[in-house]
Design a protein around this motif. Sequence first.
Motif, PDB file in Angstrom:
ATOM      1  N   GLN A  55       0.805  -1.516   0.074  1.00  0.00           N
ATOM      2  CA  GLN A  55      -0.100   0.154   0.136  1.00  0.00           C
ATOM      3  C   GLN A  55       0.613   0.979  -0.378  1.00  0.00           C
TER       4      GLN A  55
ATOM      5  N   SER B  71       1.366   6.122   2.744  1.00  0.00           N
ATOM      6  CA  SER B  71       2.270   6.794   3.320  1.00  0.00           C
ATOM      7  C   SER B  71       3.391   8.295   3.101  1.00  0.00           C
TER       8      SER B  71
ATOM      9  N   SER C  83      -0.871  11.037   9.353  1.00  0.00           N
ATOM     10  CA  SER C  83      -2.086  11.330   9.284  1.00  0.00           C
ATOM     11  C   SER C  83      -2.626  12.781   8.705  1.00  0.00           C
TER      12      SER C  83
ATOM     13  N   SER D  62      -2.837   6.561  13.683  1.00  0.00           N
ATOM     14  CA  SER D  62      -2.521   6.751  15.081  1.00  0.00           C
ATOM     15  C   SER D  62      -3.687   6.553  15.394  1.00  0.00           C
TER      16      SER D  62
ATOM     17  N   GLU E 269      -4.319   9.317  18.029  1.00  0.00           N
ATOM     18  CA  GLU E 269      -5.228  10.442  17.862  1.00  0.00           C
ATOM     19  C   GLU E 269      -5.662  10.879  16.758  1.00  0.00           C
TER      20      GLU E 269
ATOM     21  N   TRP F 242       7.030   4.131   4.937  1.00  0.00           N
ATOM     22  CA  TRP F 242       5.978   3.131   5.522  1.00  0.00           C
ATOM     23  C   TRP F 242       5.472   1.729   5.156  1.00  0.00           C
TER      24      TRP F 242
HETATM   25  C1  LIG Z   1       3.254  -1.087  11.729  1.00  0.00           C
HETATM   26  C2  LIG Z   1       3.730  -0.068  10.203  1.00  0.00           C
HETATM   27  C3  LIG Z   1       2.839   0.007   9.398  1.00  0.00           C
HETATM   28  C4  LIG Z   1       2.960   0.089   8.108  1.00  0.00           C
HETATM   29  N1  LIG Z   1       2.032  -0.152   7.197  1.00  0.00           N
HETATM   30  C5  LIG Z   1       2.401   0.997   5.958  1.00  0.00           C
HETATM   31  C6  LIG Z   1       2.085   1.027   4.611  1.00  0.00           C
HETATM   32  O1  LIG Z   1       1.885   0.063   3.850  1.00  0.00           O
HETATM   33  N2  LIG Z   1       1.280   1.649   3.580  1.00  0.00           N
HETATM   34  C7  LIG Z   1       1.535   2.953   4.483  1.00  0.00           C
HETATM   35  O2  LIG Z   1       0.809   3.728   3.736  1.00  0.00           O
HETATM   36  N3  LIG Z   1       1.969   3.542   5.667  1.00  0.00           N
HETATM   37  C8  LIG Z   1       1.827   2.439   6.384  1.00  0.00           C
HETATM   38  N4  LIG Z   1       1.908   3.021   7.376  1.00  0.00           N
HETATM   39  C9  LIG Z   1       2.484   4.245   8.133  1.00  0.00           C
HETATM   40  C10 LIG Z   1       1.227   4.421   8.788  1.00  0.00           C
HETATM   41  O3  LIG Z   1      -0.107   4.900   8.493  1.00  0.00           O
HETATM   42  C11 LIG Z   1       1.509   5.827   9.790  1.00  0.00           C
HETATM   43  O4  LIG Z   1       2.725   5.960   9.992  1.00  0.00           O
HETATM   44  C12 LIG Z   1       0.152   6.858  10.434  1.00  0.00           C
HETATM   45  O5  LIG Z   1      -0.955   7.273   9.822  1.00  0.00           O
HETATM   46  C13 LIG Z   1       1.244   8.087  10.818  1.00  0.00           C
HETATM   47  O6  LIG Z   1       1.452   9.001  10.232  1.00  0.00           O
HETATM   48  P1  LIG Z   1       2.868   9.234   9.961  1.00  0.00           P
HETATM   49  O7  LIG Z   1       3.892   8.414  10.893  1.00  0.00           O
HETATM   50  O8  LIG Z   1       3.252  10.236   8.974  1.00  0.00           O
HETATM   51  O9  LIG Z   1       2.960  10.119  11.610  1.00  0.00           O
HETATM   52  P2  LIG Z   1       2.334  11.445  11.796  1.00  0.00           P
HETATM   53  O10 LIG Z   1       1.425  12.236  11.081  1.00  0.00           O
HETATM   54  O11 LIG Z   1       3.871  12.615  11.420  1.00  0.00           O
HETATM   55  O12 LIG Z   1       2.026  12.029  12.975  1.00  0.00           O
HETATM   56  C14 LIG Z   1       3.327  12.502  14.493  1.00  0.00           C
HETATM   57  C15 LIG Z   1       2.332  12.583  15.847  1.00  0.00           C
HETATM   58  O13 LIG Z   1       1.923  13.431  16.148  1.00  0.00           O
HETATM   59  C16 LIG Z   1       0.172  13.320  15.816  1.00  0.00           C
HETATM   60  N5  LIG Z   1      -0.721  13.964  14.952  1.00  0.00           N
HETATM   61  C17 LIG Z   1      -0.661  14.423  13.688  1.00  0.00           C
HETATM   62  N6  LIG Z   1      -1.912  14.751  13.508  1.00  0.00           N
HETATM   63  C18 LIG Z   1      -2.759  14.515  14.446  1.00  0.00           C
HETATM   64  C19 LIG Z   1      -3.879  15.510  14.476  1.00  0.00           C
HETATM   65  N7  LIG Z   1      -4.156  16.127  14.101  1.00  0.00           N
HETATM   66  N8  LIG Z   1      -4.934  15.863  16.219  1.00  0.00           N
HETATM   67  C20 LIG Z   1      -3.339  15.168  16.977  1.00  0.00           C
HETATM   68  N9  LIG Z   1      -2.206  14.610  16.333  1.00  0.00           N
HETATM   69  C21 LIG Z   1      -1.745  14.294  15.515  1.00  0.00           C
HETATM   70  C22 LIG Z   1      -0.257  11.884  15.471  1.00  0.00           C
HETATM   71  O14 LIG Z   1      -0.613  10.992  16.224  1.00  0.00           O
HETATM   72  C23 LIG Z   1       1.375  11.073  16.256  1.00  0.00           C
HETATM   73  O15 LIG Z   1       1.778  11.219  16.995  1.00  0.00           O
HETATM   74  C24 LIG Z   1       2.051   1.946   8.634  1.00  0.00           C
HETATM   75  C25 LIG Z   1       2.949   2.251   9.564  1.00  0.00           C
HETATM   76  C26 LIG Z   1       3.225   1.140  10.515  1.00  0.00           C
HETATM   77  C27 LIG Z   1       3.769   1.486  12.357  1.00  0.00           C
END
Ligand SMILES: Cc1cc2nc3c(=O)[nH]c(=O)nc-3n(C[C@H](O)[C@H](O)[C@H](O)COP(=O)(O)OP(=O)(O)OC[C@H]3O[C@@H](n4cnc5c(N)ncnc54)[C@H](O)[C@@H]3O)c2cc1C
Length: 396
Positions: A130, A133, A139, A378, A380, A163
């Motif tokens: 997928q 991200s 997020s 996440s 949140e 990711w």
């Molecule tokens: C095991 C695993 C498998 C994954 N597999 C895939 C995959 O196959 N394909 C894919 O596309 N993605 C994948 N992901 C990615 C995953 O979807 C993202 O890590 C997730 O959506 C969070 O985005 P980010 O890491 O960019 O964190 P960010 O969006 O940068 O967030 C950082 C922090 O800020 C908080 N935050 C952000 N916005 C808000 C808000 N509006 N209100 C409150 N808090 C907020 C978040 O909760 C988090 O704590 C995977 C992640 C994991 C851990």
Amino acid sequence: MDLTVKPEHEEFRLRLRRWLHENLPAGWGADSLAQFRSYEEEVAFMRDWQGQLYRGGWAGLLWPKEYGGAGATTIEQAILNEEMARAQAPELINKVGVHNVGPTLINYGTEAQKRRFLSKILSAEEIWCQLFSEPGAGSDLAGLRTRAESDGDGYRLTGQKVWTSYAEFSRWAICLARTDASVPKHKGITYFIVDMQAPGIQVRPLRQITGGTEFNEVFLDAVYVPRDFVIGKENEGWGIAMNTLAHERGTGYLFKEQVKHKIAVDRLVEMIRQAKRHGRSVHPALRAEVINAFIRVEIMRLLNYDTMSRMSRGQEPGPDSSLKKEFWNRLSQHLHETALALEGPWSQLMPDDPRAIDSGRWQQTFLYSRSVTISGGSSEIQLNIIAQRLLGLPKE
Ligand SMILES: Cc1cc2nc3c(=O)[nH]c(=O)nc-3n(C[C@H](O)[C@H](O)[C@H](O)COP(=O)(O)OP(=O)(O)OC[C@H]3O[C@@H](n4cnc5c(N)ncnc54)[C@H](O)[C@@H]3O)c2cc1C
């Protein structure tokens, strides 16, 4: 919904139990995957296992028969998940394909896309990943910057994803890219099927805290995608992506997780009994945590019944899937923290140390459990969805 288990369901359960007994490698158990010397070996085994399930008629129970599914009932799917967990059978290797891509294609794909892709997802002949991200769009997924420019009968996709689970051995990907930058961000996104062997794709594995490399960065440099590989219409990918994520968060796999966690709680109870037999006592506060975990697993079972009831009425998962995912996230992390606390100093041993309890399995699953409050959106973000869509709270 009528949850009475009928004789035909019992017959289904027994037939499946027999099949699992005959087809799982002899002596298979919770620690068996650790026997593989490399990730490649493990992937090859898991792929073969999913193929066996498909040939046995146990993959895609709820999918329509014409696309390789079994057209079975929700109760049969729940029984299958329970029995697979009880037998500690390996997970499906094509998780993204089965849980995310399949339902999306069934709901929004063209007839040609369904015929081309669905049965090979179930048999694991073609693994999927997928590409949603990005480094600046997790997020805030709608902020994605990968762009798709029209080129003859198709598009050229350029950008970076991150990711991406299983990208290293995936044959195909679902991918979101921006086709119109002049409209509000949710409205200019298109949903593509990308050939992971196409020129311009580069995959770089990322090492995780568990030591594994399930994750990857994926770079797309003018990757060609034919117009036939758009799911839905141009610029209408956002709504379809939300349906994909609701399936990922929601539904099927939580049945199995609930049973797996029930088995884990049983093991913690046994650890307390063992301690007593060896003349050691477990602190009452820790004992209470195990009971707490037991209660949460029971509540998860009831939440799963609710999912089952919705599915049997043909309802698509919605914001309720955020509630279930968030409940499960907390349950899973709490349970693994409790397990390590019960192990005490032994929890510091590496999995390959012969003194490690349960072959060090708890340390590994504890590390993996840290990711559940991030993957699929996440915690949140789930709380925001619950606040706005289930409670009707105003947006902050
Ligand atoms: C095991 C695993 C498998 C994954 N597999 C895939 C995959 O196959 N394909 C894919 O596309 N993605 C994948 N992901 C990615 C995953 O979807 C993202 O890590 C997730 O959506 C969070 O985005 P980010 O890491 O960019 O964190 P960010 O969006 O940068 O967030 C950082 C922090 O800020 C908080 N935050 C952000 N916005 C808000 C808000 N509006 N209100 C409150 N808090 C907020 C978040 O909760 C988090 O704590 C995977 C992640 C994991 C851990």
